[in-house]
Design an enzyme around this catalytic site. Structure first.
Site, PDB file in Angstrom:
ATOM      1  N   ASP A 254     -11.998   3.593   1.679  1.00 40.02           N
ATOM      2  CA  ASP A 254     -13.296   2.980   1.950  1.00 40.02           C
ATOM      3  C   ASP A 254     -14.421   3.753   1.276  1.00 40.02           C
ATOM      4  OD1 ASP A 254     -12.824   5.103   3.794  1.00 40.02           O
ATOM      5  OD2 ASP A 254     -14.416   4.365   5.098  1.00 40.02           O
TER       6      ASP A 254
ATOM      7  N   GLU B 200     -12.622   6.442   6.837  1.00 38.17           N
ATOM      8  CA  GLU B 200     -13.067   7.841   6.811  1.00 38.17           C
ATOM      9  C   GLU B 200     -14.579   7.943   6.787  1.00 38.17           C
ATOM     10  OE1 GLU B 200     -14.416  11.670   5.429  1.00 38.17           O
ATOM     11  OE2 GLU B 200     -14.670   9.768   4.360  1.00 38.17           O
TER      12      GLU B 200
END
Length: 403
Positions: free
Chosen positions: A103, A164
Site C-alpha cells: 500500500d 502498513e
C-alpha cells in the site's frame, strides 16, 4: 568487491541481473492507496504472479477487521486488502522473515499517479521508493539465494501486507505469527539517499477520544450545558503538556461542534503518542487515562477512549546491533560507502517484529527520498546494490547459522 567467495560472487551477480526496474514501473503504475481495495487487488495479483517463481507455498491472507471512529463518533469496521504470504523450507535450520507492504499513502483520487524521470537514474512516482522498489529487491535477493548451494540451509517467510501505511492494524496478528522463532528479519522500507539505515525507533499509538457533553441554548441556559468541544480543547492542551524527551505528543484533530447558538454535546479528539522506550509507553498510557479522568471530573463530561499503541518502541538491543553490524560488513565487502544507522522518529513494521524479540533491520530497501509526498523518488542504481546487500546478508547468516 572484496572479501567475497566464488559462491557469493555468483549469487550476487544473479541478484543484480534481476528485472527490478521493470517491476517497479509496472507495480507503481497501479494506485494502491491503503483504502483503494480495487487497486490493492490488482497489485496483490501481480505480486502473487511474480513471487510464485519462488519454491514453497504462496497464499493470500484475508485482512483482520479494523475498528474506526468517524467524525460523528460512530464506531465501524473498515475492510482492508488481502496480504501476501510465501513460505519456503519451514524446516531448514536457519529461519528468516522478510516483510514489505504493497500500500501507499496516495488515495485513488490523489493527483500523484504517474511516473516521471526527474533526471537519468532518478525515478519519481507514487510508491517508487516506499515501497514498490523494496518488493522488487526482496524477490531479486531471494531468487538469487535459491540458486546458491546454501539455499537449503535457509527457510523464510515473506509477508507483504496491505495496510502498513495506516498502522498495520489488519496485519499485526499475521506479523507476530510469522516472526515467532525466526533467527532474524529484514524489512524493506527505503534507506536514505546516502544509504543510512533507520536504527532505534519510538513506538506509536493513535487514539480517538469521544467526549459526550450536554446540549443547551447558548444564550438562554448555557450553564445547563456541558461543552464537549471545550473539553476536547482542554484535553488537547493537557496531553500536549505531557511532551518530553521520552514522549512526543501530537493532538491532530478535533471533530465536533455545530450552530453557534447550541452548546456542543459531542466532540472527538484525535491524538498520536510516540514513546521512546517501553517504559515510556507504559507511563504514557497511564498519563492518558489519568488525564481523561481529570477532564471528566473538571468538565462533567463522559470520555470514551478508542485506539492503542499499535507500534511498540524499537530499541537497539545487542542482537539487533549484531544484525546491523553484519549488514554493515556485507556493505563493506560489496565496496559500498560505509553503512551507518541513526535513530529516527518514524515507525514501521520493524517495530512490531522487534517487539516479538526478533532482531530486524527495517530499511533494507533501495535508496530514495521525499516519501509520502508527490516529490517521492527512487535512486535506480540502488536497486541492484540493495538486492546484493540483502542476498549477501542472507548468505552469511546461512553460513553462520545465526546472526
Amino acid at each position: 568487491m572484496t572479501s567475497l567467495t566464488a559462491t557469493e560472487t555468483a549469487t550476487l551477480e544473479r541478484a543484480a541481473d534481476a528485472p527490478m526496474l521493470a517491476q517497479v514501473e509496472r507495480w507503481a503504475a497501479v494506485n494502491s492507496g491503503t483504502g483503494n481495495l480495487a487497486g490493492l487487488k490488482n497489485v496483490v495479483g501481480q505480486l502473487a504472479d511474480s513471487f510464485a517463481a519462488l519454491p514453497g507455498d504462496l497464499r493470500l491472507v484475508a485482512a483482520d477487521p479494523v475498528e474506526s471512529v468517524d467524525a460523528a463518533g460512530r464506531v465501524s469496521t473498515i475492510q482492508r486488502g488481502d496480504h501476501l504470504h510465501v513460505r519456503v523450507r519451514p524446516d531448514a535450520p536457519v529461519q528468516l522473515l522478510l516483510t514489505g507492504h504493497m500500500d501507499t499513502v496516495f488515495a485513488a483520487d490523489h493527483p500523484f499517479q504517474n511516473l516521471t524521470w526527474l533526471e537519468p537514474g532518478v525515478l519519481n512516482g507514487p510508491g517508487t521508493a516506499d515501497m514498490k522498489a523494496g518488493l522488487s529487491v526482496i524477490l531479486a535477493a531471494l531468487t538469487a539465494l535459491e540458486a546458491s548451494p546454501l539455499a537449503e540451509r535457509v527457510g523464510y517467510d515473506v509477508m507483504i501486507n496491505s495496510d502498513e501505511e495506516t498502522g498495520s492494524h489488519a496485519s499485526a496478528r499475521l506479523i507476530a505469527e510469522l516472526a515467532a522463532g525466526k533467527n532474524a528479519a529484514l524489512t524493506y522500507e527505503p534507506a536514505l539517499p546516502d544509504g543510512t539505515l533507520a536504527g532505534a525507533r519510538p513506538g506509536s499509538g493513535n487514539f480517538s477520544v469521544i467526549i459526550h457533553g450536554r446540549a443547551a441554548h447558548a444564550g438562554r441556559n448555557p450553564e445547563e450545558g456541558r461543552n464537549a468541544l471545550v473539553a476536547a480543547a482542554d484535553l488537547a492542551v493537557r496531553l500536549n503538556a505531557l511532551k518530553s524527551l521520552e514522549l512526543k505528543v501530537n493532538p491532530a484533530r478535533i471533530d465536533g461542534g455545530g450552530p453557534n447558538n447550541v452548546v456542543p454535546d459531542q466532540a472527538i479528539l484525535r491524538v498520536n503518542l510516540r514513546p521512546a522506550t517501553p517504559e515510556a509507553m507504559v507511563a504514557a498510557g497511564t498519563a492518558l487515562r489519568d488525564t481523561l479522568a481529570h477532564i471528566q471530573r473538571d468538565h462533567d463530561v463522559h470520555c470514551h477512549l478508542h485506539g492503542g499503541f499499535n507500534r511498540p518502541p524499537k530499541p537497539l538491543d545487542p542482537a539487533a546491533t549484531r544484525l546491523f553490524e553484519l549488514v554493515r560488513d556485507c556493505g563493506a565487502a560489496l565496496g559500498l560507502p560505509p553503512i551507518r544507522w541513526n535513530a529516527t522518529g518514524g515507525v514501521c513494521d520493524g517495530n512490531n517484529i522487534a517487539a516479538c524479540g526478533i532482531p530486524v533491520v527495517d530499511t533494507m530497501g533501495p535508496r530514495g527520498g521525499a516519501i509520502h509526498s508527490s516529490d517521492e523518488f527512487l535512486i535506480v542504481d540502488s536497486l541492484a546494490e540493495r538486492a546484493q546487500l540483502s542476498a549477501l546478508t542472507m548468505i552469511r547468516i546461512a553460513e553462520r547459522g545465526t546472526v
